[in-house]
Design an enzyme around this catalytic site. Structure first.
Site, short mmCIF file in Angstrom:
data_model
loop_
_atom_site.label_atom_id
_atom_site.label_comp_id
_atom_site.label_asym_id
_atom_site.label_seq_id
_atom_site.Cartn_x
_atom_site.Cartn_y
_atom_site.Cartn_z
N ASP A 133 42.02 7.54 12.64
CA ASP A 133 43.16 8.38 12.98
C ASP A 133 44.29 8.08 11.99
O ASP A 133 44.49 6.92 11.61
CB ASP A 133 43.59 8.03 14.42
CG ASP A 133 44.64 8.98 14.96
OD1 ASP A 133 44.26 9.91 15.67
OD2 ASP A 133 45.83 8.77 14.67
N ILE A 134 45.00 9.12 11.56
CA ILE A 134 46.11 8.92 10.64
C ILE A 134 47.31 8.33 11.40
O ILE A 134 47.74 8.89 12.41
CB ILE A 134 46.51 10.25 9.97
CG1 ILE A 134 45.33 10.83 9.20
CG2 ILE A 134 47.71 10.06 9.04
CD1 ILE A 134 45.55 12.23 8.69
N GLU A 189 44.39 15.02 13.78
CA GLU A 189 44.49 14.06 12.67
C GLU A 189 43.40 13.00 12.76
O GLU A 189 43.49 11.94 12.14
CB GLU A 189 45.87 13.40 12.68
CG GLU A 189 46.17 12.54 13.87
CD GLU A 189 46.81 13.30 15.02
OE1 GLU A 189 47.51 12.66 15.82
OE2 GLU A 189 46.61 14.53 15.12
#
Length: 355
Positions: free
Chosen positions: A216-217, A259
């Site tokens: 995940d960003i 994301e």
């Protein structure tokens, strides 16, 4: 004329509702969002309206990932289906044309066969040179007609073969497009779901290792809030580019949603998967994010990664669930790190969830 005006007023009313929703929820007026709200205004897509109403009732807003998921689930596949139907109709039309030509050729062939039988009978009773010549001339004419028909059929079949081959390529392109995330060029959620199921079945049947990375960003929402959705899209493409440069061969990469990304690593044990995960993390962090419009350096992007490995008795859901728990453990531990299911942070995360 009155009917056209009524239709214009009706569609403009839908458009006003769509724009009103975009304004009230402070969303960007991009074509995707407009289409979602226009379809919502028409009421023709009941499942879409239901999920929007439920999401708004629950959280009072629709996030970027919500909008994307709604579009992918309830709208994008309709376009793909329409295109497949169009190609299918062209294939059917091509087959119908060829079948008609074959039917006509069979008719000519039957006529030619009858001419041969008739000529044989006439030759048996012919007594003069002129009579024989007339029979031969008639046969020559029938033969020319038969040859021309066969040539036309051969040319048409060659053309149809080429056309159907092109249509086949079109179907393959549509299929590939339906499994591709348009923003990043990676596989989409549908592609991931299909691919991981197959990979898990193969690994369990062959007793080969298989690992899963879920990442995940970090602080993605702040990029959108601070610099706008276009910069957010740039962040997603930057991460995707790092993935494409790092992951090769039989490994499966996909945008899982919003994301979040996923990588399936066949024939890869946990220790190797950790090395791959950290390599991806470092590759992403090595890239500077620059605002295209101004050239301003916005900093570096980081990711948090969770890693799980397939066990006997596992299924796809349990493998994803453990990787997801590891991902959340990585975020709780401070982000920009890799956590696997043998790390103490993972144990703490699972205990927190149970509690």
């Amino acid at each position: 004329m009155v009917k056209l005006l009524d239709e214009q007023e009706r569609t403009l009313a839908f458009a006003e509702v769509a724009l009103g929703q975009i304004r009230s929820l402070r969303q960007t007026a991009v074509p995707r969002n407009y289409e979602i709200w226009y379809v919502y205004a028409t009421g023709y897509n009941a499942p879409l309206n239901k999920v929007i109403n439920e999401t708004l009732a629950r959280s009072g807003k629709l996030s970027e990932s919500d909008l994307e998921q709604i579009y992918e689930t309830y709208l994008s596949h309709i376009k793909t289906s329409d295109r497949i139907d169009q190609v299918g109709a062209r294939v059917i039309g091509e087959i119908d044309a060829v079948m008609k030509l074959i039917t006509d050729a069979l008719g000519v062939s039957a006529t030619y066969d009858a001419s041969l039988v008739g000529a044989t009978s006439k030759l048996a009773t012919a007594t003069t040179r002129d009579h024989i010549k007339a029979i031969v001339d008639s046969l020559a004419k029938s033969t020319r007609e038969m040859r021309e028909t066969n040539q036309a059929l051969e040319n048409r079949l060659a053309l149809s073969k080429s056309e159907i081959s092109d249509l086949q390529h079109s179907l393959e392109a549509i299929r590939a497009e339906s499994l591709t995330d348009p923003l990043t060029g990676l596989g989409n959620r549908k592609y991931f779901d299909r691919s991981i199921d197959m990979a898990v079945q193969t690994a369990l049947a062959s007793s080969e290792p298989l690992s899963l990375l879920m990442f995940d960003i970090d602080h993605f929402k702040s990029f959108n809030d601070s610099y706008g959705h276009l910069t957010g899209d740039q962040v997603l493409r930057l991460v995707a580019q790092s993935l494409k440069q790092t992951i090769k061969g039989q490994d499966i990469t996909a945008r899982y949603g919003g994301e979040e990304f996923a990588v399936v690593l066949p024939n890869t044990a946990l220790r190797q998967a950790l090395t791959v995960a950290d390599h991806i993390r470092r590759a992403v962090m090595a890239k500077e994010l620059k605002k295209k419009s101004t050239g301003e350096i916005l900093g570096r992007v980081t990711i948090s990664v969770g890693v799980s490995m397939l066990k006997q008795g596992d299924d796809t859901d349990s493998l994803i669930e453990r990787a997801d728990a590891c991902l959340y453990a990585a975020k709780r531990a401070g982000r920009n790190r890799v956590i696997c299911e043998t790390d103490p942070e993972y144990s703490a995360e699972t205990q927190t969830r149970v509690a």
